[in-house]
Design a protein around this motif. Structure first.
Motif, PDB file in Angstrom:
ATOM      1  N   ALA A  70     -91.951  -4.500   5.113  1.00 27.77           N
ATOM      2  CA  ALA A  70     -91.943  -5.023   6.684  1.00 27.77           C
ATOM      3  C   ALA A  70     -92.045  -4.082   7.747  1.00 27.77           C
ATOM      4  N   LEU A  71     -91.701  -2.855   7.556  1.00 25.05           N
ATOM      5  CA  LEU A  71     -91.688  -1.852   8.284  1.00 25.05           C
ATOM      6  C   LEU A  71     -93.188  -1.210   8.629  1.00 25.05           C
ATOM      7  N   ASP A  72     -94.028  -1.379   7.672  1.00 26.95           N
ATOM      8  CA  ASP A  72     -95.378  -1.148   7.834  1.00 26.95           C
ATOM      9  C   ASP A  72     -96.341  -2.041   6.996  1.00 26.95           C
ATOM     10  N   ARG A  73     -96.681  -3.064   7.543  1.00 26.69           N
ATOM     11  CA  ARG A  73     -97.380  -4.323   6.956  1.00 26.69           C
ATOM     12  C   ARG A  73     -98.654  -3.873   6.148  1.00 26.69           C
ATOM     13  N   SER A  74     -99.122  -2.929   6.627  1.00 29.90           N
ATOM     14  CA  SER A  74    -100.355  -2.399   5.931  1.00 29.90           C
ATOM     15  C   SER A  74    -100.081  -1.644   4.446  1.00 29.90           C
ATOM     16  N   ASN A 101     -88.378  -2.647  -7.659  1.00 28.42           N
ATOM     17  CA  ASN A 101     -88.217  -3.562  -6.594  1.00 28.42           C
ATOM     18  C   ASN A 101     -87.617  -2.526  -5.267  1.00 28.42           C
ATOM     19  N   ARG A 102     -87.824  -1.561  -5.420  1.00 27.62           N
ATOM     20  CA  ARG A 102     -87.658  -0.463  -4.605  1.00 27.62           C
ATOM     21  C   ARG A 102     -88.815   0.282  -3.852  1.00 27.62           C
ATOM     22  N   MET A 103     -89.100   0.729  -2.808  1.00 31.24           N
ATOM     23  CA  MET A 103     -90.067   1.359  -1.978  1.00 31.24           C
ATOM     24  C   MET A 103     -89.827   2.619  -1.135  1.00 31.24           C
ATOM     25  N   LEU A 104     -90.705   3.456  -1.337  1.00 34.23           N
ATOM     26  CA  LEU A 104     -90.628   4.745  -0.346  1.00 34.23           C
ATOM     27  C   LEU A 104     -91.844   4.532   0.495  1.00 34.23           C
ATOM     28  N   LEU A 105     -91.618   4.679   1.860  1.00 30.47           N
ATOM     29  CA  LEU A 105     -92.547   4.783   2.672  1.00 30.47           C
ATOM     30  C   LEU A 105     -92.482   6.144   3.643  1.00 30.47           C
ATOM     31  N   MET A 106     -93.653   6.625   3.655  1.00 32.67           N
ATOM     32  CA  MET A 106     -93.827   7.821   4.467  1.00 32.67           C
ATOM     33  C   MET A 106     -94.687   7.818   5.556  1.00 32.67           C
ATOM     34  N   VAL A 153     -74.858  -7.344  -4.404  1.00 28.63           N
ATOM     35  CA  VAL A 153     -74.642  -6.116  -3.468  1.00 28.63           C
ATOM     36  C   VAL A 153     -76.018  -6.198  -2.540  1.00 28.63           C
ATOM     37  N   GLU A 154     -75.863  -5.872  -1.432  1.00 28.73           N
ATOM     38  CA  GLU A 154     -76.895  -6.055  -0.417  1.00 28.73           C
ATOM     39  C   GLU A 154     -77.400  -4.565  -0.185  1.00 28.73           C
ATOM     40  N   SER A 155     -78.569  -4.170  -0.336  1.00 32.88           N
ATOM     41  CA  SER A 155     -79.014  -2.866  -0.270  1.00 32.88           C
ATOM     42  C   SER A 155     -79.723  -2.890   1.371  1.00 32.88           C
ATOM     43  N   SER A 156     -79.522  -1.550   1.861  1.00 35.34           N
ATOM     44  CA  SER A 156     -80.123  -1.415   3.297  1.00 35.34           C
ATOM     45  C   SER A 156     -81.338  -0.286   3.200  1.00 35.34           C
ATOM     46  N   VAL A 157     -82.096  -0.128   4.164  1.00 37.73           N
ATOM     47  CA  VAL A 157     -82.957   0.714   4.376  1.00 37.73           C
ATOM     48  C   VAL A 157     -82.444   2.020   4.840  1.00 37.73           C
ATOM     49  N   VAL A 158     -82.727   3.129   4.153  1.00 37.54           N
ATOM     50  CA  VAL A 158     -82.414   4.306   4.876  1.00 37.54           C
ATOM     51  C   VAL A 158     -83.518   5.155   5.342  1.00 37.54           C
ATOM     52  N   ALA A 159     -83.416   5.706   6.713  1.00 37.62           N
ATOM     53  CA  ALA A 159     -84.512   6.209   7.233  1.00 37.62           C
ATOM     54  C   ALA A 159     -84.245   7.808   7.703  1.00 37.62           C
ATOM     55  N   VAL A 160     -85.090   8.261   7.260  1.00 36.09           N
ATOM     56  CA  VAL A 160     -84.922  10.236   7.569  1.00 36.09           C
ATOM     57  C   VAL A 160     -86.040  10.655   8.351  1.00 36.09           C
ATOM     58  N   GLU A 161     -85.868  11.352   9.348  1.00 32.30           N
ATOM     59  CA  GLU A 161     -87.019  11.825  10.213  1.00 32.30           C
ATOM     60  C   GLU A 161     -86.819  13.465  10.047  1.00 32.30           C
ATOM     61  N   GLN A 162     -88.046  14.203   9.666  1.00 33.59           N
ATOM     62  CA  GLN A 162     -88.084  15.658   9.547  1.00 33.59           C
ATOM     63  C   GLN A 162     -89.148  16.159  10.220  1.00 33.59           C
ATOM     64  N   GLN A 163     -88.817  17.412  10.965  1.00 29.91           N
ATOM     65  CA  GLN A 163     -89.856  18.020  11.693  1.00 29.91           C
ATOM     66  C   GLN A 163     -90.326  18.858  11.032  1.00 29.91           C
ATOM     67  N   LEU A 164     -91.704  18.886  11.052  1.00 30.52           N
ATOM     68  CA  LEU A 164     -92.394  20.088  10.216  1.00 30.52           C
ATOM     69  C   LEU A 164     -92.404  21.249  11.183  1.00 30.52           C
ATOM     70  N   THR A 165     -92.802  22.420  10.680  1.00 29.04           N
ATOM     71  CA  THR A 165     -93.047  23.535  11.296  1.00 29.04           C
ATOM     72  C   THR A 165     -94.038  23.365  12.159  1.00 29.04           C
ATOM     73  N   SER A 166     -95.263  22.748  11.990  1.00 28.28           N
ATOM     74  CA  SER A 166     -96.407  22.471  13.136  1.00 28.28           C
ATOM     75  C   SER A 166     -95.542  21.663  14.099  1.00 28.28           C
ATOM     76  N   GLY A 167     -94.683  20.971  14.180  1.00 28.08           N
ATOM     77  CA  GLY A 167     -94.008  20.178  15.286  1.00 28.08           C
ATOM     78  C   GLY A 167     -94.271  18.715  15.075  1.00 28.08           C
ATOM     79  N   GLU A 168     -95.068  18.226  14.122  1.00 26.90           N
ATOM     80  CA  GLU A 168     -95.326  16.802  13.834  1.00 26.90           C
ATOM     81  C   GLU A 168     -93.956  16.045  12.916  1.00 26.90           C
ATOM     82  N   LEU A 169     -93.721  14.956  13.396  1.00 29.71           N
ATOM     83  CA  LEU A 169     -92.699  14.413  12.754  1.00 29.71           C
ATOM     84  C   LEU A 169     -93.094  13.493  11.609  1.00 29.71           C
TER      85      LEU A 169
END
Length: 79
Positions: free
Chosen positions: A30-34, A55-60, A1-17
């Motif tokens: 690979a999305l954030d080499r650092s 084997n899973r990762m969460l990146l914010m 079973v192949e897994s894909s990456v899920v991406a979510v954007e949320q805008q904070l009350t400060s206006g920052e994403l």
């Protein structure tokens, strides 16, 4: 079973994403080499914080202080 990456954007009350990516560790890193070498990074575009669970990762990413990203990550269940 192949897994894909899920991406979510949320805008904070400060206006920052805040962008959250979750999926297979190799693909998310690979999305954030650092994120491969350490759990935190800073750059001109903002900060990022990664949490690896098995084997899973969460990146914010966002233009908010690393402590704020860390606090957001801490609120996510690890299961």
């Amino acid at each position: 079973v192949e897994s894909s990456v899920v991406a979510v954007e949320q805008q904070l009350t400060s206006g920052e994403l805040v962008r959250t990516f979750a999926g297979p560790a190799q693909q998310v890193a690979a999305l954030d080499r650092s994120a491969v070498g350490s759990s935190t990074s800073s750059g001109a575009d903002g900060n990022s914080m990664a949490l690896r669970i098995g084997n899973r990762m969460l990146l914010m990413t966002g233009r908010i202080p690393p402590d704020s990203l860390r606090a957001l990550l801490a609120r996510i269940p690890s299961q």
